[in-house]
Design an enzyme around this catalytic site. Structure first.
Site, PDB file in Angstrom:
ATOM      1  N   SER A 165      -3.898   8.325  46.068  1.00  0.00           N
ATOM      2  CA  SER A 165      -3.107   9.454  45.549  1.00  0.00           C
ATOM      3  C   SER A 165      -2.848  10.407  46.709  1.00  0.00           C
ATOM      4  CB  SER A 165      -3.927  10.171  44.471  1.00  0.00           C
ATOM      5  OG  SER A 165      -3.391  11.448  44.205  1.00  0.00           O
ATOM      6  N   TYR A 189     -12.245  13.668  41.313  1.00  0.00           N
ATOM      7  CA  TYR A 189     -11.087  12.759  41.353  1.00  0.00           C
ATOM      8  C   TYR A 189     -10.529  12.657  42.775  1.00  0.00           C
ATOM      9  CZ  TYR A 189      -6.424  10.877  40.693  1.00  0.00           C
ATOM     10  OH  TYR A 189      -5.298  10.106  40.810  1.00  0.00           O
TER      11      TYR A 189
HETATM   12  N1  LIG Z   1       0.160   9.795  37.241  1.00  0.00           N
HETATM   13  C1  LIG Z   1      -0.024  10.423  38.379  1.00  0.00           C
HETATM   14  O1  LIG Z   1       0.484  11.545  38.604  1.00  0.00           O
HETATM   15  C2  LIG Z   1      -0.831   9.792  39.482  1.00  0.00           C
HETATM   16  C3  LIG Z   1      -0.781  10.370  40.753  1.00  0.00           C
HETATM   17  C4  LIG Z   1      -1.529   9.806  41.780  1.00  0.00           C
HETATM   18  C5  LIG Z   1      -2.304   8.671  41.545  1.00  0.00           C
HETATM   19  N2  LIG Z   1      -2.322   8.121  40.290  1.00  0.00           N
HETATM   20  C6  LIG Z   1      -3.179   6.931  40.082  1.00  0.00           C
HETATM   21  O2  LIG Z   1      -2.381   5.891  39.562  1.00  0.00           O
HETATM   22  C7  LIG Z   1      -3.216   4.985  38.830  1.00  0.00           C
HETATM   23  C8  LIG Z   1      -2.557   4.668  37.506  1.00  0.00           C
HETATM   24  O3  LIG Z   1      -2.507   5.851  36.734  1.00  0.00           O
HETATM   25  P1  LIG Z   1      -1.326   6.181  35.714  1.00  0.00           P
HETATM   26  O4  LIG Z   1      -0.718   7.443  36.160  1.00  0.00           O
HETATM   27  O5  LIG Z   1      -0.458   4.992  35.480  1.00  0.00           O
HETATM   28  O6  LIG Z   1      -2.217   6.541  34.427  1.00  0.00           O
HETATM   29  P2  LIG Z   1      -2.231   5.979  32.930  1.00  0.00           P
HETATM   30  O7  LIG Z   1      -0.860   5.960  32.364  1.00  0.00           O
HETATM   31  O8  LIG Z   1      -3.287   6.792  32.262  1.00  0.00           O
HETATM   32  O9  LIG Z   1      -2.725   4.469  33.091  1.00  0.00           O
HETATM   33  C9  LIG Z   1      -4.038   4.161  33.435  1.00  0.00           C
HETATM   34  C10 LIG Z   1      -4.285   2.678  33.209  1.00  0.00           C
HETATM   35  O10 LIG Z   1      -5.660   2.409  33.543  1.00  0.00           O
HETATM   36  C11 LIG Z   1      -6.297   1.818  32.423  1.00  0.00           C
HETATM   37  N3  LIG Z   1      -7.687   2.242  32.343  1.00  0.00           N
HETATM   38  C12 LIG Z   1      -8.155   3.527  32.294  1.00  0.00           C
HETATM   39  N4  LIG Z   1      -9.496   3.520  32.172  1.00  0.00           N
HETATM   40  C13 LIG Z   1      -9.871   2.202  32.155  1.00  0.00           C
HETATM   41  C14 LIG Z   1     -11.113   1.540  32.039  1.00  0.00           C
HETATM   42  N5  LIG Z   1     -12.274   2.213  31.912  1.00  0.00           N
HETATM   43  N6  LIG Z   1     -11.139   0.185  32.037  1.00  0.00           N
HETATM   44  C15 LIG Z   1      -9.985  -0.510  32.139  1.00  0.00           C
HETATM   45  N7  LIG Z   1      -8.777   0.064  32.270  1.00  0.00           N
HETATM   46  C16 LIG Z   1      -8.729   1.400  32.267  1.00  0.00           C
HETATM   47  C17 LIG Z   1      -5.503   2.288  31.205  1.00  0.00           C
HETATM   48  O11 LIG Z   1      -5.587   1.360  30.148  1.00  0.00           O
HETATM   49  P3  LIG Z   1      -6.547   1.485  28.857  1.00  0.00           P
HETATM   50  O12 LIG Z   1      -6.550   2.920  28.445  1.00  0.00           O
HETATM   51  O13 LIG Z   1      -5.910   0.545  27.895  1.00  0.00           O
HETATM   52  O14 LIG Z   1      -7.874   1.010  29.321  1.00  0.00           O
HETATM   53  C18 LIG Z   1      -4.077   2.265  31.776  1.00  0.00           C
HETATM   54  O15 LIG Z   1      -3.564   0.956  31.729  1.00  0.00           O
HETATM   55  C19 LIG Z   1      -4.585   5.661  38.732  1.00  0.00           C
HETATM   56  O16 LIG Z   1      -5.459   5.100  39.681  1.00  0.00           O
HETATM   57  C20 LIG Z   1      -4.294   7.118  39.073  1.00  0.00           C
HETATM   58  O17 LIG Z   1      -5.416   7.759  39.627  1.00  0.00           O
HETATM   59  C21 LIG Z   1      -1.613   8.654  39.259  1.00  0.00           C
END
Ligand SMILES: NC(=O)c1ccc[n+]([C@@H]2O[C@H](COP(=O)([O-])OP(=O)(O)OC[C@H]3O[C@@H](n4cnc5c(N)ncnc54)[C@H](OP(=O)(O)O)[C@@H]3O)[C@@H](O)[C@H]2O)c1
Length: 256
Positions: free
Chosen positions: A139, A152
């Site tokens: 990130s 985080y």
């Molecule tokens: N969105 C942002 O602004 C942002 C910015 C920088 C970095 N990121 C990073 O991008 C990545 C993806 O995030 P996103 O934004 O796409 O968030 P999201 O929409 O909340 O998706 C997260 C995914 O991870 C899965 N997950 C969460 N906890 C889990 C667990 N304990 N076991 C297995 N699967 C799990 C969720 O599925 P289930 O709930 O079905 O398990 C979902 O498929 C993350 O690493 C996040 O830190 C996001």
């Protein structure tokens, strides 16, 4: 053996969009997340649209036992993990001393330990074969300390440092490691992090755009990808300005 892309956190957000890009390129999939219904729907949607096999395994990746379950599944189904996308992760917003300790533990288990272990298992196999690509999701939070998302931010520093170090170790083996540093992206991340009204998170990219930049960079074997002009600019500013100034800026962007 069936060449396959293993994607963690494939049930929504950035992971789901990366999943769609693999499918479009005709690459078979192994999708991991907790929500079985969502994974089944995605399998059906993708298999109707593209000539690929979609495997899925509902599992809680913050549980250390999940690693053995994944290894067994891959072996029993004769899959060859040619692509690994360590995307699953979550954040938590608020003062460190006011947050729940168990949630912090789970965040470290998911964002750091599972990512490290899956990288270990599949990078070894890729190195033996002399081919493979890994995409690890960090990130822009990794570029400076992040007050109010302290744990985080620190997990994402691990991802960036670890990924770039093993990328260097694996030079000339045919295995590449790409690190993705997204800025705010419109996914479910902010609901889970309880961070919906934070000034920093009012300007967001779509997960589709983030996924496309990431996918292209991984396929080219690039070192690091920061999607979007604003995020790239922010990363540059953070690099050239003094640390204390950057920290104060981060405090303002995160709100009180
Ligand atoms: N969105 C942002 O602004 C942002 C910015 C920088 C970095 N990121 C990073 O991008 C990545 C993806 O995030 P996103 O934004 O796409 O968030 P999201 O929409 O909340 O998706 C997260 C995914 O991870 C899965 N997950 C969460 N906890 C889990 C667990 N304990 N076991 C297995 N699967 C799990 C969720 O599925 P289930 O709930 O079905 O398990 C979902 O498929 C993350 O690493 C996040 O830190 C996001």
């Amino acid at each position: 053996m069936k060449k396959t892309a293993l994607i963690t956190g494939a049930s929504g957000g950035i992971g789901l969009e990366i999943t769609r890009l693999f499918a479009k390129d005709g690459i078979n999939l192994l999708l991991l997340a907790r929500n079985e219904d969502k994974l089944l729907n995605i399998k059906q949607e993708i298999e109707q649209q593209y000539p690929v096999i979609v495997n899925y395994l509902p599992t809680d990746l913050s549980n250390p036992d999940s690693i053995k379950t994944i290894e067994n599944y891959v072996e029993q189904n004769d899959l060859q993990i040619e692509y690994l996308v360590n995307n699953a992760g979550f954040g938590d917003f608020g003062r460190f001393t006011k947050r729940d300790l168990q949630k912090c533990r789970e965040m470290i288990a998911l964002n750091i330990t599972t990512l490290m272990e899956l990288s270990y298992i599949y990078a070894r196999k890729m190195e033996e074969r002399g081919s493979g690509r890994i995409l690890n999701v960090s990130s822009i939070a990794a570029l400076q300390p992040v007050p109010l998302m302290a744990v985080y931010g620190a997990t994402k520093v691990f991802v960036l440092s670890f990924s770039e170090a093993i990328r260097n170790e694996l030079k000339k083996t045919g295995v590449t490691i790409t690190t993705l540093l997204p800025g705010p992206t419109a996914t479910n991340f902010f609901n889970k992090a309880e961070a919906n009204n934070v000034p920093m998170f009012q300007y967001m990219m779509t997960p589709q755009k983030v996924a496309l930049s990431a996918y292209k960079a991984m396929m080219k074997g690039k070192k690091r990808v920061i999607p979007g002009f604003l995020n790239k600019s922010l990363a540059f500013v953070v690099k050239v300005l003094p640390g204390d100034f950057v920290l104060n800026m981060a405090v303002r962007l995160m709100g009180k």
